[in-house]
Motif scaffolding. Structure first.
Motif, mmCIF file in Angstrom:
data_model
loop_
_atom_site.group_PDB
_atom_site.id
_atom_site.type_symbol
_atom_site.label_atom_id
_atom_site.label_comp_id
_atom_site.label_asym_id
_atom_site.label_seq_id
_atom_site.Cartn_x
_atom_site.Cartn_y
_atom_site.Cartn_z
ATOM 1 N N ALA A 7 0.832 -1.212 0.000
ATOM 2 C CA ALA A 7 0.000 0.000 0.000
ATOM 3 C C ALA A 7 0.865 1.259 0.000
ATOM 4 O O ALA A 7 0.597 2.209 -0.747
ATOM 5 N N VAL A 8 1.906 1.261 0.809
ATOM 6 C CA VAL A 8 2.815 2.415 0.870
ATOM 7 C C VAL A 8 3.494 2.613 -0.482
ATOM 8 O O VAL A 8 3.559 3.732 -1.002
ATOM 9 N N ALA A 9 3.976 1.531 -1.080
ATOM 10 C CA ALA A 9 4.627 1.607 -2.393
ATOM 11 C C ALA A 9 3.641 2.104 -3.454
ATOM 12 O O ALA A 9 4.007 2.930 -4.306
ATOM 13 N N PHE A 10 2.398 1.635 -3.421
ATOM 14 C CA PHE A 10 1.381 2.069 -4.375
ATOM 15 C C PHE A 10 1.151 3.580 -4.260
ATOM 16 O O PHE A 10 1.070 4.284 -5.265
ATOM 17 N N CYS A 11 1.064 4.071 -3.039
ATOM 18 C CA CYS A 11 0.866 5.510 -2.834
ATOM 19 C C CYS A 11 2.080 6.300 -3.325
ATOM 20 O O CYS A 11 1.924 7.342 -3.971
ATOM 21 N N GLU A 12 3.271 5.818 -3.045
ATOM 22 C CA GLU A 12 4.480 6.490 -3.522
ATOM 23 C C GLU A 12 4.526 6.520 -5.046
ATOM 24 O O GLU A 12 4.907 7.533 -5.634
ATOM 25 N N GLN A 13 4.119 5.433 -5.699
ATOM 26 C CA GLN A 13 4.079 5.395 -7.163
ATOM 27 C C GLN A 13 3.078 6.409 -7.716
ATOM 28 O O GLN A 13 3.196 6.840 -8.856
ATOM 29 N N ASN A 14 2.096 6.781 -6.896
ATOM 30 C CA ASN A 14 1.084 7.757 -7.298
ATOM 31 C C ASN A 14 1.356 9.139 -6.718
ATOM 32 O O ASN A 14 0.467 9.993 -6.704
ATOM 33 N N GLY A 15 2.579 9.363 -6.245
ATOM 34 C CA GLY A 15 3.012 10.699 -5.834
ATOM 35 C C GLY A 15 2.768 11.087 -4.395
ATOM 36 O O GLY A 15 2.928 12.260 -4.042
ATOM 37 N N ILE A 16 2.419 10.144 -3.536
ATOM 38 C CA ILE A 16 2.160 10.464 -2.131
ATOM 39 C C ILE A 16 3.140 9.728 -1.226
ATOM 40 O O ILE A 16 3.212 8.499 -1.225
ATOM 41 N N THR A 17 3.895 10.499 -0.456
ATOM 42 C CA THR A 17 4.746 9.965 0.598
ATOM 43 C C THR A 17 4.170 10.490 1.902
ATOM 44 O O THR A 17 4.014 11.704 2.070
ATOM 45 N N PHE A 18 3.831 9.598 2.802
ATOM 46 C CA PHE A 18 3.176 9.982 4.036
ATOM 47 C C PHE A 18 4.165 10.483 5.083
ATOM 48 O O PHE A 18 5.297 10.018 5.156
ATOM 49 N N TYR A 19 3.684 11.405 5.910
ATOM 50 C CA TYR A 19 4.463 11.922 7.033
ATOM 51 C C TYR A 19 4.777 10.792 8.015
ATOM 52 O O TYR A 19 5.895 10.679 8.510
ATOM 53 N N ALA A 20 3.783 9.956 8.282
ATOM 54 C CA ALA A 20 3.950 8.809 9.174
ATOM 55 C C ALA A 20 2.973 7.715 8.729
ATOM 56 O O ALA A 20 2.024 7.989 7.997
#
Length: 133
Positions: free
Chosen positions: A59-72
Motif C-alpha cells: 500500500a505504501v509503495a502504491f501511494c508512492e508510485q502515485n506521488g504520495i509519501t506519508f508523514y507517518a
C-alpha cells in the motif's frame, strides 16, 4: 477550507482505493489529486490503515508510485516507537475514512471542503477504466 496546517489521517482500503483487501483496488476518483494538493498546502498526511507487513508495504509503495509519501504510517510521528501496552490511537486533526458514521463522502467534496477550490480535473496519465462511470 482549512486555514491552519493540519495533520490528516487517511485510511487506505475503501478510502484511497476501492476495497479489495488484501489486493489493492483501483484508486478512488480524485483521491491522489486531493492528497497531493493537501500536501502542497503544508498539511501532514498519515496513512492510518489496518494493513500490516507485506500488505502495508504494498500500500505504501502504491501511494508512492502515485506521488504520495506519508508523514507517518500508522503512528502520530515518524520517529514514534509503538509500545503494545498503549492504545494505537493516533494524534490527528482530521480523519478521512470510509467507515465514517455517514459513510465516505467523495474525494471531490473533500477537496472542495478542505482546500476551498473546485475539484481537480482527473490526471490525464490515469489508465482507462480506472473511473467508475
Amino acid at each position: 477550507m482549512i486555514k491552519d496546517t493540519k495533520t490528516i489521517a487517511v485510511d487506505f482500503d475503501g478510502t484511497i482505493v476501492e476495497d479489495e483487501y488484501p489486493r489493492i483496488g483501483k484508486p478512488q476518483l480524485f483521491a491522489f489529486d486531493t492528497m497531493k494538493k493537501l500536501q502542497e498546502k503544508g498539511h501532514r498526511l498519515i496513512l492510518w490503515t489496518y494493513r500490516h507487513g507485506k500488505a502495508l508495504d504494498e500500500a505504501v509503495a502504491f501511494c508512492e508510485q502515485n506521488g504520495i509519501t506519508f508523514y507517518a504510517i500508522n503512528k502520530s510521528f515518524p520517529e514514534e516507537e509503538f509500545d503494545t501496552k498503549y492504545s494505537r490511537k493516533i494524534n490527528a486533526d482530521l480523519f478521512i475514512d470510509d467507515r465514517n458514521f455517514n459513510g465516505m463522502v467523495g474525494w471531490g467534496e473533500i477537496y472542495q471542503k478542505l482546500i476551498g477550490e473546485n475539484q481537480p480535473t482527473p490526471t490525464a496519465s490515469r489508465k482507462k477504466g480506472w473511473f467508475r462511470r
